[in-house]
Scaffold this active site. Structure first.
Site, PDB file in Angstrom:
ATOM      1  N   THR A  63      -0.202  -0.956  -6.646  1.00  0.00           N
ATOM      2  CA  THR A  63      -0.151   0.420  -7.116  1.00  0.00           C
ATOM      3  C   THR A  63      -0.981   1.323  -6.216  1.00  0.00           C
ATOM      4  OG1 THR A  63      -0.244   1.823  -9.078  1.00  0.00           O
ATOM      5  CG2 THR A  63      -2.001   0.182  -8.867  1.00  0.00           C
ATOM      6  N   LYS A  67       0.935   1.351  -1.859  1.00  0.00           N
ATOM      7  CA  LYS A  67       2.353   0.965  -1.819  1.00  0.00           C
ATOM      8  C   LYS A  67       2.948   1.040  -0.412  1.00  0.00           C
ATOM      9  CE  LYS A  67       3.167   2.242  -6.615  1.00  0.00           C
ATOM     10  NZ  LYS A  67       3.637   3.271  -7.545  1.00  0.00           N
ATOM     11  N   ASN A  88       6.002  -2.009  -4.616  1.00  0.00           N
ATOM     12  CA  ASN A  88       5.121  -2.056  -5.796  1.00  0.00           C
ATOM     13  C   ASN A  88       5.049  -3.467  -6.382  1.00  0.00           C
ATOM     14  OD1 ASN A  88       7.697  -2.076  -7.135  1.00  0.00           O
ATOM     15  ND2 ASN A  88       6.599  -1.507  -9.001  1.00  0.00           N
ATOM     16  N   GLY A 129       3.820  10.351  -1.740  1.00  0.00           N
ATOM     17  CA  GLY A 129       3.277   9.007  -1.519  1.00  0.00           C
ATOM     18  C   GLY A 129       4.305   7.964  -1.932  1.00  0.00           C
ATOM     19  N   GLY A 130       3.808   6.791  -2.325  1.00  0.00           N
ATOM     20  CA  GLY A 130       4.691   5.682  -2.685  1.00  0.00           C
ATOM     21  C   GLY A 130       5.582   5.987  -3.880  1.00  0.00           C
ATOM     22  N   ALA A 131       5.034   6.630  -4.913  1.00  0.00           N
ATOM     23  CA  ALA A 131       5.831   6.927  -6.108  1.00  0.00           C
ATOM     24  C   ALA A 131       6.927   7.944  -5.783  1.00  0.00           C
ATOM     25  CB  ALA A 131       4.924   7.452  -7.222  1.00  0.00           C
ATOM     26  N   LYS A 156       4.085  14.701   5.436  1.00  0.00           N
ATOM     27  CA  LYS A 156       4.473  13.564   4.586  1.00  0.00           C
ATOM     28  C   LYS A 156       5.671  13.940   3.710  1.00  0.00           C
ATOM     29  CE  LYS A 156       1.610  10.624   2.645  1.00  0.00           C
ATOM     30  NZ  LYS A 156       0.450  10.135   1.867  1.00  0.00           N
ATOM     31  N   LEU A 211       4.987  11.020 -13.531  1.00  0.00           N
ATOM     32  CA  LEU A 211       5.141   9.574 -13.343  1.00  0.00           C
ATOM     33  C   LEU A 211       3.834   8.844 -13.624  1.00  0.00           C
ATOM     34  CD1 LEU A 211       7.584   9.157 -10.312  1.00  0.00           C
ATOM     35  CD2 LEU A 211       8.073   9.562 -12.727  1.00  0.00           C
TER      36      LEU A 211
HETATM   37  P1  ATR Z   1       1.313   6.626  -5.296  1.00  0.00           P
HETATM   38  O1  ATR Z   1       1.562   5.224  -4.852  1.00  0.00           O
HETATM   39  O2  ATR Z   1       0.916   6.719  -6.750  1.00  0.00           O
HETATM   40  O3  ATR Z   1       2.415   7.557  -4.917  1.00  0.00           O
HETATM   41  P2  ATR Z   1      -0.177   7.555  -3.023  1.00  0.00           P
HETATM   42  O4  ATR Z   1       0.826   6.899  -2.145  1.00  0.00           O
HETATM   43  O5  ATR Z   1      -1.623   7.387  -2.700  1.00  0.00           O
HETATM   44  O6  ATR Z   1      -0.007   7.101  -4.519  1.00  0.00           O
HETATM   45  O7  ATR Z   1       0.193   9.127  -3.058  1.00  0.00           O
HETATM   46  C1  ATR Z   1      -0.638  10.045  -3.711  1.00  0.00           C
HETATM   47  C2  ATR Z   1      -0.018  11.438  -3.645  1.00  0.00           C
HETATM   48  O8  ATR Z   1      -0.897  12.333  -4.353  1.00  0.00           O
HETATM   49  C3  ATR Z   1       0.146  12.026  -2.240  1.00  0.00           C
HETATM   50  O9  ATR Z   1       1.272  12.863  -2.238  1.00  0.00           O
HETATM   51  C4  ATR Z   1      -1.141  12.843  -2.070  1.00  0.00           C
HETATM   52  O10 ATR Z   1      -1.047  13.934  -1.179  1.00  0.00           O
HETATM   53  P3  ATR Z   1      -1.226  13.730   0.428  1.00  0.00           P
HETATM   54  O11 ATR Z   1       0.022  13.041   0.879  1.00  0.00           O
HETATM   55  O12 ATR Z   1      -1.378  15.098   0.973  1.00  0.00           O
HETATM   56  O13 ATR Z   1      -2.460  12.866   0.577  1.00  0.00           O
HETATM   57  C5  ATR Z   1      -1.297  13.382  -3.487  1.00  0.00           C
HETATM   58  N1  ATR Z   1      -2.695  13.746  -3.788  1.00  0.00           N
HETATM   59  C6  ATR Z   1      -3.692  12.902  -4.130  1.00  0.00           C
HETATM   60  N2  ATR Z   1      -4.834  13.594  -4.367  1.00  0.00           N
HETATM   61  C7  ATR Z   1      -4.531  14.912  -4.168  1.00  0.00           C
HETATM   62  C8  ATR Z   1      -5.260  16.139  -4.275  1.00  0.00           C
HETATM   63  N3  ATR Z   1      -6.553  16.161  -4.638  1.00  0.00           N
HETATM   64  N4  ATR Z   1      -4.614  17.301  -4.013  1.00  0.00           N
HETATM   65  C9  ATR Z   1      -3.322  17.297  -3.662  1.00  0.00           C
HETATM   66  N5  ATR Z   1      -2.563  16.170  -3.534  1.00  0.00           N
HETATM   67  C10 ATR Z   1      -3.155  15.002  -3.793  1.00  0.00           C
END
Ligand code: ATR
Length: 270
Positions: A63, A67, A88, A129-131, A156, A211
């Protein structure tokens, strides 16, 4: 044989996955356990996976935030993981580590169980991100959807948009006020107090979906509830449970009847 499975990610202090999988163990009379590995330092990931393989784990869930990183470490993939480049679930096999993506199945079930009409709708996705990769892949099965994606890192968001069979529009945070859509779906891991950038009057007609899951209201849904009183709010619990059901099946090969409503009311007390 004892079936050792578990989860890697961070933070994991509130994960419901052990409770869900222990229910599945009980239901199937399989002897096994589900262990939580909260890995704070990403540089330990490879060592932890090697440790799990050496200790005969069947596999683990992966998780936030690993991912995409774990995708790079796998030796082979199911079609969905290969397509989304997000993993995942891993299964240790004789030929190395196989990556799966059961989130895509979980998202599909979330739409179905909540009667959310996706075809002929417009959707704004927050996060890349991954989700988000799993969500964009799940949306490929619908023929007529307009999709927008917005993320802190625009590069991204562009990479995730390129995954889709639809023509996704990338919107920087500053331009979100121009969005007019039916459904907003949060895939970010932003916590309490982090959603102020959405304070700009977007047009959203029907649903706010998160999610993420927490046992109360999620920070995102709480934020949306206060500003858009007409929206139906849906959290990620159905996705979490249904991806777990699929995961358990992949690890154990066991199919079993499962009433999600009964499980939520009687086991999770929701
Ligand atoms: P998951 O597997 O749950 O998708 P992840 O791959 O770490 O987790 O992705 C987290 C997402 O939350 C990303 O889109 C991240 O934005 P960045 O790609 O710019 O890093 C976003 N995110 C996490 N913390 C954030 C914050 N404080 N403000 C804005 N976006 C955030």
């Amino acid at each position: 044989m004892y079936v050792n499975i578990g989860i890697i990610g961070t933070p994991l202090s509130h994960t419901l996955s052990p409770m869900i999988h222990n229910y599945f163990f009980h239901n199937t009379c399989i002897n096994g356990g589900y262990t939580v590995f909260d890995i704070k330092d990403a540089s330990n990931l490879e060592n932890v996976l090697e440790f799990l393989r050496e200790h005969h784990f069947v596999g683990v869930n992966v998780t936030h935030p690993y991912k995409e990183k774990v995708y790079e470490l796998c030796d082979s993939y199911c079609d969905f993981a290969e397509y989304s480049k997000a993993v995942n679930l891993i299964k240790f096999t004789d030929k190395g580590m196989k990556g799966y993506n059961t989130d895509i199945y979980g998202i599909d079930k979330l739409f179905e169980l909540n009667n959310i009409k996706v075809d002929n709708s417009s959707i704004l996705i927050l996060g890349a991100g991954g989700a988000s990769r799993a969500l964009v892949t799940a949306l490929n099965k619908f023929t007529n959807v307009d999709i927008f994606i917005s993320n802190r890192s625009v590069a991204k968001a562009e990479a995730v948009a390129n995954l889709s069979t639809h023509n996704i529009t990338v919107i920087p945070y500053e331009k979100l006020s121009t969005v007019d859509c039916d459904i907003i779906i949060n895939t970010t891991s932003i916590g309490d107090g982090g959603y102020d950038f959405l304070n700009i009057g977007m047009g959203i007609r029907h649903y706010a979906i998160d999610l993420q899951y927490t046992s109360g209201m999620t920070p995102f849904l709480d934020f949306m509830r206060l500003r858009y009183k007409h929206l139906q709010l849906v959290n990620g619990i159905d996705m979490l449970i249904m991806q777990a059901h699929k995961s358990f099946n992949i690890w154990t090969g066991r199919e079993f009847e499962f009433d999600i409503k009964y499980f939520k009311i009687n086991m999770l007390k929701l």
